[in-house]
Scaffold this active site. Structure first.
Site, short mmCIF file in Angstrom:
data_model
loop_
_atom_site.label_atom_id
_atom_site.label_comp_id
_atom_site.label_asym_id
_atom_site.label_seq_id
_atom_site.Cartn_x
_atom_site.Cartn_y
_atom_site.Cartn_z
N ARG A 193 -9.79 0.10 8.73
CA ARG A 193 -9.27 -1.24 9.03
C ARG A 193 -10.33 -2.09 9.73
NH1 ARG A 193 -3.43 0.31 9.01
NH2 ARG A 193 -2.16 -1.47 9.50
N ARG B 158 11.81 -5.34 5.57
CA ARG B 158 11.48 -3.96 5.19
C ARG B 158 12.37 -2.96 5.92
NH1 ARG B 158 5.32 -1.99 5.07
NH2 ARG B 158 5.30 -2.31 7.32
N LYS C 166 0.84 -1.21 0.00
CA LYS C 166 0.00 0.00 0.00
C LYS C 166 0.87 1.26 0.00
CE LYS C 166 -2.09 -0.97 3.92
NZ LYS C 166 -1.43 -2.23 4.36
N ARG D 97 0.08 -8.86 13.47
CA ARG D 97 -0.58 -7.88 12.59
C ARG D 97 -1.33 -8.58 11.46
NH1 ARG D 97 4.17 -4.58 10.82
NH2 ARG D 97 2.73 -3.16 9.81
N ARG E 120 11.15 -0.81 11.22
CA ARG E 120 10.06 -0.44 12.13
C ARG E 120 9.98 -1.45 13.25
NH1 ARG E 120 4.79 0.68 8.50
NH2 ARG E 120 3.88 -0.36 10.29
P1 AMP Z 1 0.55 0.76 9.26
O1 AMP Z 1 1.70 1.67 9.06
O2 AMP Z 1 -0.62 1.12 8.39
O3 AMP Z 1 0.93 -0.69 9.14
O4 AMP Z 1 0.05 0.96 10.77
C1 AMP Z 1 0.90 0.69 11.88
C2 AMP Z 1 0.07 0.51 13.13
O5 AMP Z 1 -0.67 1.72 13.41
C3 AMP Z 1 -0.99 -0.58 13.06
O6 AMP Z 1 -0.46 -1.87 13.35
C4 AMP Z 1 -1.98 -0.10 14.14
O7 AMP Z 1 -1.48 -0.35 15.44
C5 AMP Z 1 -1.97 1.41 13.93
N1 AMP Z 1 -2.99 1.81 12.91
C6 AMP Z 1 -2.75 2.33 11.66
N2 AMP Z 1 -3.91 2.56 11.00
C7 AMP Z 1 -4.90 2.16 11.83
C8 AMP Z 1 -6.32 2.12 11.72
N3 AMP Z 1 -6.96 2.51 10.60
N4 AMP Z 1 -7.03 1.67 12.80
C9 AMP Z 1 -6.41 1.28 13.92
N5 AMP Z 1 -5.08 1.26 14.09
C10 AMP Z 1 -4.30 1.70 13.06
#
Ligand code: AMP
Length: 216
Positions: free
Chosen positions: A92, A131, A17, A175, A164
């Site tokens: 999500r 990553r 993404k 995740r 990360r």
């Molecule tokens: P990402 O960078 O999109 O993988 O997001 C990293 C982390 O941020 C996720 O594992 C969640 O803990 C939190 N997070 C990001 N987007 C959301 C969302 N839409 N709803 C809830 N938690 C989120």
């Protein structure tokens, strides 16, 4: 120009993404709304929200729906989102999708398409654990599949690359579980609305060509 430019990118962590968002933004003047990036910024600035979110993020769990939906709503109300937007990593949950629908209705700026990046688990885990992200500009690399020219250094800005904390194997696995349990139902949700486009291609140039064709 793209005709369809109000987009959601859905996919498990590591599905691409962020990478495809980067390629789209380099070509089209769209707003990029990554809830993960917004939350990481809150964590970095040690705001009260950031402190609360850090614990959940480290465990690979979701931040409460109302919190993320509120952040996205405020961002969508900004004028640049009228040129089109990519929602990257939001919604999500089905509840978040309902909150988003209400916000977009109020803003009179409806969704055009939901892109689902469908990638098998083995590839996702391999990608996530290799990553690397640039500390300075956020560019995404992968030690196995998309390495930087000089190890540990960003090609674009010379910044330092890091992993990360939630890309460790253990957190990456939780995740993925969270994705299947809480996010996967969105696929049916948007399919029923006739908005879904599923992408199974993994080569980024081919994905771009496909999106440009489908959204034209
Ligand atoms: P990402 O960078 O999109 O993988 O997001 C990293 C982390 O941020 C996720 O594992 C969640 O803990 C939190 N997070 C990001 N987007 C959301 C969302 N839409 N709803 C809830 N938690 C989120």
């Amino acid at each position: 120009m793209l005709k369809q430019k109000n987009l959601i990118f859905v996919g498990a962590p590591g599905a691409g993404k962020g990478t495809i968002s980067g390629l789209m933004l380099a070509k089209y003047p769209m707003a990029h709304i990554s809830t993960g990036d917004i939350l990481r910024d809150e964590v970095k600035r040690e705001t009260p929200l950031g402190r609360e979110a850090a614990v959940l993020m480290k465990a690979g769990k979701l931040v409460p729906d109302e919190v993320v939906a509120g952040m996205v709503r405020a961002r969508l109300a900004q004028p640049d989102c009228r040129n089109g937007f990519i929602l990257d990593g939001f919604p999500r949950t089905v509840n978040q999708a309902d909150l988003l629908a209400a916000a977009l209705k109020e803003l009179n700026n409806p969704l055009d398409r939901v892109i689902y990046f469908k990638v098998d688990d083995e590839t996702l885990l391999a990608r996530l654990t290799a990553r690397q992200n640039c500390r300075k500009c956020g560019e995404i690399y992968n030690k196995l599949f998309m390495p930087s020219k000089v190890e540990g250094i960003c090609d674009k800005c010379g910044g330092e690359l890091f992993q990360r904390p939630d890309d460790s194997l253990e957190t990456a696995k939780s995740r993925l579980e969270v994705f299947y349990r809480q996010t996967r139902p969105l696929i049916d949700y948007y399919e029923k609305q006739g908005l879904l486009l599923t992408v199974t291609e993994t080569d980024k140039e081919r994905i771009m060509a496909l999106l440009e064709r489908e959204l034209a």
